[in-house]
Write a protein that holds these residues in place. Structure first.
Motif, short mmCIF file in Angstrom:
data_model
loop_
_atom_site.label_atom_id
_atom_site.label_comp_id
_atom_site.label_asym_id
_atom_site.label_seq_id
_atom_site.Cartn_x
_atom_site.Cartn_y
_atom_site.Cartn_z
N GLU A 1 0.83 -1.21 0.00
CA GLU A 1 0.00 0.00 0.00
C GLU A 1 0.86 1.25 0.00
O GLU A 1 0.63 2.19 -0.76
CB GLU A 1 -0.92 -0.03 1.22
CG GLU A 1 -1.99 1.04 1.23
CD GLU A 1 -2.91 0.92 2.42
OE1 GLU A 1 -4.13 1.10 2.26
OE2 GLU A 1 -2.42 0.62 3.54
N SER B 1 -6.41 2.60 7.61
CA SER B 1 -7.40 1.54 7.75
C SER B 1 -6.92 0.50 8.76
O SER B 1 -5.74 0.14 8.79
CB SER B 1 -7.65 0.87 6.40
OG SER B 1 -8.46 -0.26 6.54
N ARG C 1 -9.83 -2.24 -4.64
CA ARG C 1 -9.97 -0.77 -4.65
C ARG C 1 -9.36 -0.17 -5.91
O ARG C 1 -9.96 0.71 -6.55
CB ARG C 1 -9.28 -0.23 -3.41
CG ARG C 1 -9.50 1.25 -3.13
CD ARG C 1 -8.74 1.58 -1.87
NE ARG C 1 -8.87 2.97 -1.51
CZ ARG C 1 -8.07 3.58 -0.63
NH1 ARG C 1 -7.12 2.89 -0.02
NH2 ARG C 1 -8.23 4.85 -0.35
N ARG D 1 -11.57 -0.77 -8.87
CA ARG D 1 -12.73 0.13 -8.87
C ARG D 1 -12.33 1.51 -9.39
O ARG D 1 -13.05 2.12 -10.18
CB ARG D 1 -13.32 0.23 -7.46
CG ARG D 1 -14.62 1.02 -7.40
CD ARG D 1 -15.32 0.88 -6.06
NE ARG D 1 -14.56 1.47 -4.97
CZ ARG D 1 -14.02 0.80 -3.97
NH1 ARG D 1 -14.12 -0.53 -3.93
NH2 ARG D 1 -13.35 1.42 -3.01
N TRP D 2 -11.20 2.01 -8.95
CA TRP D 2 -10.73 3.30 -9.45
C TRP D 2 -10.45 3.25 -10.94
O TRP D 2 -10.77 4.19 -11.67
CB TRP D 2 -9.46 3.71 -8.70
CG TRP D 2 -9.70 4.18 -7.30
CD1 TRP D 2 -10.90 4.31 -6.66
CD2 TRP D 2 -8.70 4.58 -6.36
NE1 TRP D 2 -10.71 4.75 -5.38
CE2 TRP D 2 -9.37 4.93 -5.16
CE3 TRP D 2 -7.32 4.66 -6.39
CZ2 TRP D 2 -8.69 5.38 -4.02
CZ3 TRP D 2 -6.65 5.09 -5.26
CH2 TRP D 2 -7.32 5.45 -4.10
N TYR E 1 -19.91 -0.69 -5.32
CA TYR E 1 -19.56 0.39 -4.42
C TYR E 1 -19.93 0.02 -2.99
O TYR E 1 -21.09 -0.13 -2.66
CB TYR E 1 -20.30 1.68 -4.82
CG TYR E 1 -19.88 2.89 -4.03
CD1 TYR E 1 -20.60 3.29 -2.91
CD2 TYR E 1 -18.77 3.63 -4.39
CE1 TYR E 1 -20.21 4.40 -2.18
CE2 TYR E 1 -18.38 4.74 -3.67
CZ TYR E 1 -19.10 5.13 -2.57
OH TYR E 1 -18.70 6.21 -1.86
N LYS E 2 -18.92 -0.15 -2.15
CA LYS E 2 -19.09 -0.37 -0.72
C LYS E 2 -19.93 -1.60 -0.38
O LYS E 2 -20.53 -1.68 0.69
CB LYS E 2 -19.73 0.87 -0.06
CG LYS E 2 -18.86 2.12 -0.14
CD LYS E 2 -17.64 2.00 0.71
CE LYS E 2 -16.87 3.33 0.73
NZ LYS E 2 -15.63 3.24 1.48
#
Length: 373
Positions: free
Chosen positions: A158, A234, A245, A248-249, A348-349
């Motif tokens: 990360e 997080s 993630r 998704r971006w 989303y989420k």
């Protein structure tokens, strides 16, 4: 270019001397959903900000969410801080984050609004730094995404990603005046946001931060990156979660700016190096393999310097750990983009209800990507 810009832009000393005119008040919107192990300590950093006048507006969609109890305990612990809790949200569109924040936004009383995600951990001088970047012609000051120190390979991966690939893109785009706005920690001038129709004007966009910046800048306002990065913290880290993630971006970028997204492989170390090695062999008779290896070595060393600049010092892991995280990050990048291309539907989420959502007017007719809220 990004490295040189980072040395000038990031980690400047925040001026704590009394200003000639009082700083404007700031309303901080904190949308919350659920609790992770670091949420309490992350939220508490907002109660200890070194800033003269601000309010904390916590937004929880479900009154039975465990975050409600946690927020109430913090409000009780810090009674001197102006803090309120809003539950239930207000449905004004398909974007759950906007719906969650809408009641708090309507109740906000200060001219500056800071939208800050749940996982952000603030330094005590971060808000002061952001406000000092808010000049008369600036309407948005946002923090470059970065991460707190943590242990484990997922934390290394990360930090390497956000300190190298993401930092190159973010700082390079800001230097060239390209919209790179990520709304995880963003200070917005409320009057400029109201000119655009308020928060609810962006409730039908899943990438509300991008379109908010695009609309506000189109009205003549400017946008700036603050000198202190946003520290994501997080409580649960995993390689799979980060890659989900990133996919998704990537899907959002493909939907919003497809022509630019198609060129993304040329900004990655491995595809670019392979193409350059082939071209050097064809044009100059160079040996492709040595060319490629030198290219990778120079890129690796440049990324090490980039990460040190963003970290403002040595990262909390060894060079061997950095090498492993860097190789993993660079090798996975083309596959993350390919996965986004092959499966353009966005989750989303992990909301239980699924709806197909059109990104709408600003996205042009050719954007047919389906979204799942």
């Amino acid at each position: 270019m990004a490295y040189s810009y980072s040395k000038w832009k990031l980690h400047r000393t925040v001026d704590r001397s009394p200003p000639e005119q009082p700083y404007p008040g700031v309303s901080i919107l904190k949308p919350l959903t659920g609790v992770d192990p670091n949420l309490f300590s992350n939220l508490e950093t907002f109660f200890t900000l070194d800033y003269p006048m601000y309010e904390l507006l916590f937004c929880v969609e479900n009154e039975h969410d465990p975050a409600v109890m946690l927020v109430n305990s913090l409000i009780h612990k810090h009674p001197h801080i102006d803090a309120r809790l809003f539950t239930g949200g207000l449905r004004v569109g398909v974007n759950p984050k906007i719906n969650n924040m809408q009641p708090a936004y309507l109740a906000a009383k200060y001219p500056l609004v800071l939208i800050s995600d749940a996982g952000i951990r603030m330094r005590d001088d971060s808000l002061l730094d952001m406000v000092q970047h808010m000049r008369d012609d600036v309407a948005i000051v946002h923090q470059m995404p970065f991460v707190c120190d943590a242990e484990g390979f997922a934390a290394v991966y990360e930090k390497v990603f956000f300190g190298t690939a993401q930092a190159r893109m973010y700082l390079g785009a800001d230097f060239m005046g390209i919209n790179c706005h990520v709304g995880m920690s963003s200070l917005v001038r409320r009057c400029a946001l109201e000119e655009a129709g308020g928060l609810r004007a962006f409730a039908d966009y899943l990438a509300e931060d991008y379109f908010m910046a695009k609309d506000i800048v189109s009205r003549g306002w400017k946008m700036r990156v603050s000198s202190l990065p946003a520290l994501q913290n997080s409580g649960t880290r995993s390689v799979g979660a980060l890659q989900a993630r990133l996919r998704r971006w990537a899907r959002l970028r493909i939907a919003m700016i497809p022509t630019t997204a198609m060129l993304e492989p040329l900004s990655e170390c491995m595809p670019l190096g392979a193409g350059a090695a082939w071209a050097a062999g064809q044009l100059f008779g160079a040996e492709p393999l040595p060319f490629f290896l030198v290219h990778v070595l120079v890129w690796f060393l440049s990324d090490w310097l980039m990460l040190r600049s963003v970290q403002n010092g040595s990262p909390p892991f060894t060079k061997v750990q950095f090498l492993l995280g860097w190789v993993w990050s660079e090798c996975c990048a083309p596959f993350v983009l390919a996965a986004a291309l092959l499966s353009p539907e966005i989750s989303y989420k992990k909301k239980p209800k699924e709806r197909n959502v059109r990104i709408a007017a600003m996205c042009e007719p050719y954007l047919q990507t389906r979204f799942r809220c």
